[in-house]
Scaffold this motif. Structure first.
Motif, PDB file in Angstrom:
ATOM      1  N   LEU A  75       0.820  -1.221   0.000  1.00 48.32           N
ATOM      2  CA  LEU A  75       0.000   0.000   0.000  1.00 48.32           C
ATOM      3  C   LEU A  75       0.849   1.264   0.000  1.00 48.32           C
ATOM      4  O   LEU A  75       0.374   2.332  -0.389  1.00 48.32           O
ATOM      5  N   GLU A  76       2.100   1.148   0.421  1.00 50.91           N
ATOM      6  CA  GLU A  76       2.985   2.312   0.422  1.00 50.91           C
ATOM      7  C   GLU A  76       3.457   2.681  -0.987  1.00 50.91           C
ATOM      8  O   GLU A  76       3.811   3.820  -1.242  1.00 50.91           O
ATOM      9  N   THR A  77       3.466   1.702  -1.890  1.00 53.91           N
ATOM     10  CA  THR A  77       4.054   1.938  -3.212  1.00 53.91           C
ATOM     11  C   THR A  77       3.107   1.650  -4.375  1.00 53.91           C
ATOM     12  O   THR A  77       3.469   1.867  -5.521  1.00 53.91           O
ATOM     13  N   ARG A  78       1.899   1.151  -4.093  1.00 50.49           N
ATOM     14  CA  ARG A  78       0.952   0.805  -5.151  1.00 50.49           C
ATOM     15  C   ARG A  78      -0.383   1.502  -4.904  1.00 50.49           C
ATOM     16  O   ARG A  78      -0.685   1.897  -3.788  1.00 50.49           O
ATOM     17  N   SER A  79      -1.187   1.597  -5.957  1.00 49.81           N
ATOM     18  CA  SER A  79      -2.569   2.029  -5.768  1.00 49.81           C
ATOM     19  C   SER A  79      -3.288   0.931  -4.981  1.00 49.81           C
ATOM     20  O   SER A  79      -2.864  -0.232  -5.010  1.00 49.81           O
ATOM     21  N   PRO A  80      -4.366   1.272  -4.272  1.00 48.91           N
ATOM     22  CA  PRO A  80      -5.014   0.264  -3.439  1.00 48.91           C
ATOM     23  C   PRO A  80      -5.433  -1.001  -4.184  1.00 48.91           C
ATOM     24  O   PRO A  80      -5.233  -2.115  -3.681  1.00 48.91           O
ATOM     25  N   ASP A  81      -5.997  -0.854  -5.399  1.00 46.75           N
ATOM     26  CA  ASP A  81      -6.444  -2.063  -6.102  1.00 46.75           C
ATOM     27  C   ASP A  81      -5.262  -2.880  -6.605  1.00 46.75           C
ATOM     28  O   ASP A  81      -5.286  -4.111  -6.598  1.00 46.75           O
ATOM     29  N   GLN A  82      -4.180  -2.219  -7.018  1.00 46.05           N
ATOM     30  CA  GLN A  82      -2.998  -2.956  -7.448  1.00 46.05           C
ATOM     31  C   GLN A  82      -2.350  -3.652  -6.249  1.00 46.05           C
ATOM     32  O   GLN A  82      -1.881  -4.789  -6.356  1.00 46.05           O
ATOM     33  N   ALA A  83      -2.325  -2.977  -5.098  1.00 45.27           N
ATOM     34  CA  ALA A  83      -1.772  -3.578  -3.887  1.00 45.27           C
ATOM     35  C   ALA A  83      -2.561  -4.830  -3.504  1.00 45.27           C
ATOM     36  O   ALA A  83      -1.977  -5.866  -3.151  1.00 45.27           O
ATOM     37  N   LEU A  84      -3.880  -4.739  -3.591  1.00 44.33           N
ATOM     38  CA  LEU A  84      -4.722  -5.889  -3.253  1.00 44.33           C
ATOM     39  C   LEU A  84      -4.454  -7.054  -4.192  1.00 44.33           C
ATOM     40  O   LEU A  84      -4.293  -8.203  -3.745  1.00 44.33           O
ATOM     41  N   ARG A  85      -4.366  -6.775  -5.491  1.00 41.44           N
ATOM     42  CA  ARG A  85      -4.172  -7.862  -6.458  1.00 41.44           C
ATOM     43  C   ARG A  85      -2.793  -8.519  -6.288  1.00 41.44           C
ATOM     44  O   ARG A  85      -2.661  -9.746  -6.354  1.00 41.44           O
ATOM     45  N   GLU A  86      -1.761  -7.704  -6.050  1.00 48.85           N
ATOM     46  CA  GLU A  86      -0.426  -8.267  -5.851  1.00 48.85           C
ATOM     47  C   GLU A  86      -0.366  -9.056  -4.548  1.00 48.85           C
ATOM     48  O   GLU A  86       0.296 -10.098  -4.467  1.00 48.85           O
ATOM     49  N   TRP A  87      -1.059  -8.565  -3.529  1.00 49.78           N
ATOM     50  CA  TRP A  87      -1.068  -9.287  -2.258  1.00 49.78           C
ATOM     51  C   TRP A  87      -1.767 -10.627  -2.422  1.00 49.78           C
ATOM     52  O   TRP A  87      -1.371 -11.621  -1.805  1.00 49.78           O
ATOM     53  N   MET A  88      -2.790 -10.682  -3.243  1.00 49.01           N
ATOM     54  CA  MET A  88      -3.474 -11.948  -3.501  1.00 49.01           C
ATOM     55  C   MET A  88      -2.507 -12.967  -4.113  1.00 49.01           C
ATOM     56  O   MET A  88      -2.560 -14.157  -3.795  1.00 49.01           O
ATOM     57  N   ASP A  89      -1.601 -12.514  -4.983  1.00 47.83           N
ATOM     58  CA  ASP A  89      -0.587 -13.414  -5.526  1.00 47.83           C
ATOM     59  C   ASP A  89       0.341 -13.916  -4.416  1.00 47.83           C
ATOM     60  O   ASP A  89       0.744 -15.080  -4.405  1.00 47.83           O
ATOM     61  N   ARG A  90       0.690 -13.022  -3.504  1.00 49.80           N
ATOM     62  CA  ARG A  90       1.542 -13.421  -2.375  1.00 49.80           C
ATOM     63  C   ARG A  90       0.817 -14.441  -1.504  1.00 49.80           C
ATOM     64  O   ARG A  90       1.428 -15.404  -1.025  1.00 49.80           O
ATOM     65  N   LEU A  91      -0.478 -14.245  -1.326  1.00 49.67           N
ATOM     66  CA  LEU A  91      -1.266 -15.193  -0.550  1.00 49.67           C
ATOM     67  C   LEU A  91      -1.304 -16.553  -1.238  1.00 49.67           C
ATOM     68  O   LEU A  91      -1.249 -17.589  -0.578  1.00 49.67           O
ATOM     69  N   ALA A  92      -1.367 -16.556  -2.567  1.00 51.52           N
ATOM     70  CA  ALA A  92      -1.366 -17.815  -3.314  1.00 51.52           C
ATOM     71  C   ALA A  92      -0.051 -18.559  -3.094  1.00 51.52           C
ATOM     72  O   ALA A  92      -0.037 -19.779  -2.915  1.00 51.52           O
ATOM     73  N   GLN A  93       1.065 -17.827  -3.102  1.00 49.60           N
ATOM     74  CA  GLN A  93       2.362 -18.457  -2.836  1.00 49.60           C
ATOM     75  C   GLN A  93       2.357 -19.085  -1.446  1.00 49.60           C
ATOM     76  O   GLN A  93       2.849 -20.199  -1.237  1.00 49.60           O
ATOM     77  N   TYR A  94       1.789 -18.367  -0.487  1.00 53.76           N
ATOM     78  CA  TYR A  94       1.690 -18.888   0.877  1.00 53.76           C
ATOM     79  C   TYR A  94       0.806 -20.132   0.919  1.00 53.76           C
ATOM     80  O   TYR A  94       1.130 -21.112   1.592  1.00 53.76           O
ATOM     81  N   ALA A  95      -0.315 -20.088   0.173  1.00 53.43           N
ATOM     82  CA  ALA A  95      -1.226 -21.228   0.161  1.00 53.43           C
ATOM     83  C   ALA A  95      -0.520 -22.483  -0.326  1.00 53.43           C
ATOM     84  O   ALA A  95      -0.727 -23.579   0.212  1.00 53.43           O
ATOM     85  N   MET A  96       0.321 -22.324  -1.338  1.00 55.24           N
ATOM     86  CA  MET A  96       1.033 -23.480  -1.856  1.00 55.24           C
ATOM     87  C   MET A  96       2.080 -23.980  -0.859  1.00 55.24           C
ATOM     88  O   MET A  96       2.283 -25.181  -0.692  1.00 55.24           O
ATOM     89  N   ALA A  97       2.724 -23.064  -0.166  1.00 57.06           N
ATOM     90  CA  ALA A  97       3.704 -23.461   0.858  1.00 57.06           C
ATOM     91  C   ALA A  97       2.994 -24.181   1.995  1.00 57.06           C
ATOM     92  O   ALA A  97       3.472 -25.183   2.516  1.00 57.06           O
ATOM     93  N   LYS A  98       1.825 -23.666   2.362  1.00 60.69           N
ATOM     94  CA  LYS A  98       1.065 -24.294   3.440  1.00 60.69           C
ATOM     95  C   LYS A  98       0.615 -25.684   3.021  1.00 60.69           C
ATOM     96  O   LYS A  98       0.642 -26.627   3.816  1.00 60.69           O
ATOM     97  N   ALA A  99       0.208 -25.825   1.749  1.00 58.47           N
ATOM     98  CA  ALA A  99      -0.205 -27.141   1.266  1.00 58.47           C
ATOM     99  C   ALA A  99       0.970 -28.110   1.312  1.00 58.47           C
ATOM    100  O   ALA A  99       0.822 -29.274   1.688  1.00 58.47           O
ATOM    101  N   GLY A 100       2.146 -27.620   0.950  1.00 61.15           N
ATOM    102  CA  GLY A 100       3.324 -28.474   0.986  1.00 61.15           C
ATOM    103  C   GLY A 100       3.714 -28.859   2.392  1.00 61.15           C
ATOM    104  O   GLY A 100       4.313 -29.913   2.629  1.00 61.15           O
ATOM    105  N   LEU A 101       3.373 -28.022   3.351  1.00 57.49           N
ATOM    106  CA  LEU A 101       3.691 -28.289   4.755  1.00 57.49           C
ATOM    107  C   LEU A 101       2.605 -29.108   5.462  1.00 57.49           C
ATOM    108  O   LEU A 101       2.720 -29.383   6.653  1.00 57.49           O
TER     109      LEU A 101
END
Length: 202
Positions: A80-106
């Motif tokens: 949110l410090e460097t992106r517009s709110p909607d771009q920040a949300l969409r990029e964060w969703m990608d980060r959450l997906a990476q986490y979801a895959m790590a969690k699935a692997g764990l």
């Protein structure tokens, strides 16, 4: 001089701890029964240092999970410090997906280490707070439909947890999250002036 030395020791200890967690995430994702001695060796710390931080497997696995959750949560404010709110949300969703895959692997390691029901309590708070922060910023900017809650968001992205981490999960998650983002934008006050932002991973 003593205070400077103590600060250096604390800094070294923190770096050791973070290095152990980074290696443990990688190794436990690969194999739930990865030997603790192998994790310590790859992290470049001695057995005494390792067990001083994590006296048993359960404490390590839970801390890996908490650490990863906190990293995901902290990313929201950073974006949110460097992106517009909607771009920040969409990029964060990608980060959450990476986490979801790590969690699935764990998953196997987590199941073995969390027989006491402490897993959910240790993780959901920081992520829920991050979602609330992003939704509030977007609602104030008029870039998503009003009235969305973290619970609504969690239900909308529930499909993430069904994706096989051993498949082509990046493209599947990207398509799912694009659909979710399009739905969030529908009915937004500023939707007539906003463009579709593609996933950074595509």
């Amino acid at each position: 001089m003593r205070e400077k030395k103590d600060a250096t020791l604390r800094s070294d200890a923190q770096r050791n701890r973070e290095r152990i967690l980074e290696v443990a995430l990688e190794e436990l994702t690969r194999a739930a029964d990865a030997p603790l001695s192998a994790i310590a060796k790859k992290a470049g710390v001695g057995q005494a240092t390792f067990y001083r931080n994590f006296p048993n497997r359960e404490s390590l696995v839970l801390e890996v999970y908490r650490y990863e959750v906190q990293q995901v949560a902290d990313t929201a404010a950073q974006l949110l410090e460097t992106r517009s709110p909607d771009q920040a949300l969409r990029e964060w969703m990608d980060r959450l997906a990476q986490y979801a895959m790590a969690k699935a692997g764990l998953a196997d390691a987590l199941r073995k280490a969390t027989a006491h029901g402490s897993l959910a309590a240790s993780g959901h708070g920081p992520v829920t707070s991050a979602v609330a922060l992003l939704l509030k910023a977007n609602e104030e900017a008029g870039t998503i439909r009003p009235g969305m809650t973290p619970d609504d968001f969690s239900l909308a992205i529930a499909g993430l947890w069904q994706i096989d981490p051993h498949s082509d999960w990046q493209s599947r998650a990207g398509r799912l999250l694009d659909i979710v983002m399009d739905g969030l934008r529908t009915g937004a006050p500023a939707s007539s002036g906003s463009r579709h932002l593609p996933s950074p991973s595509t």
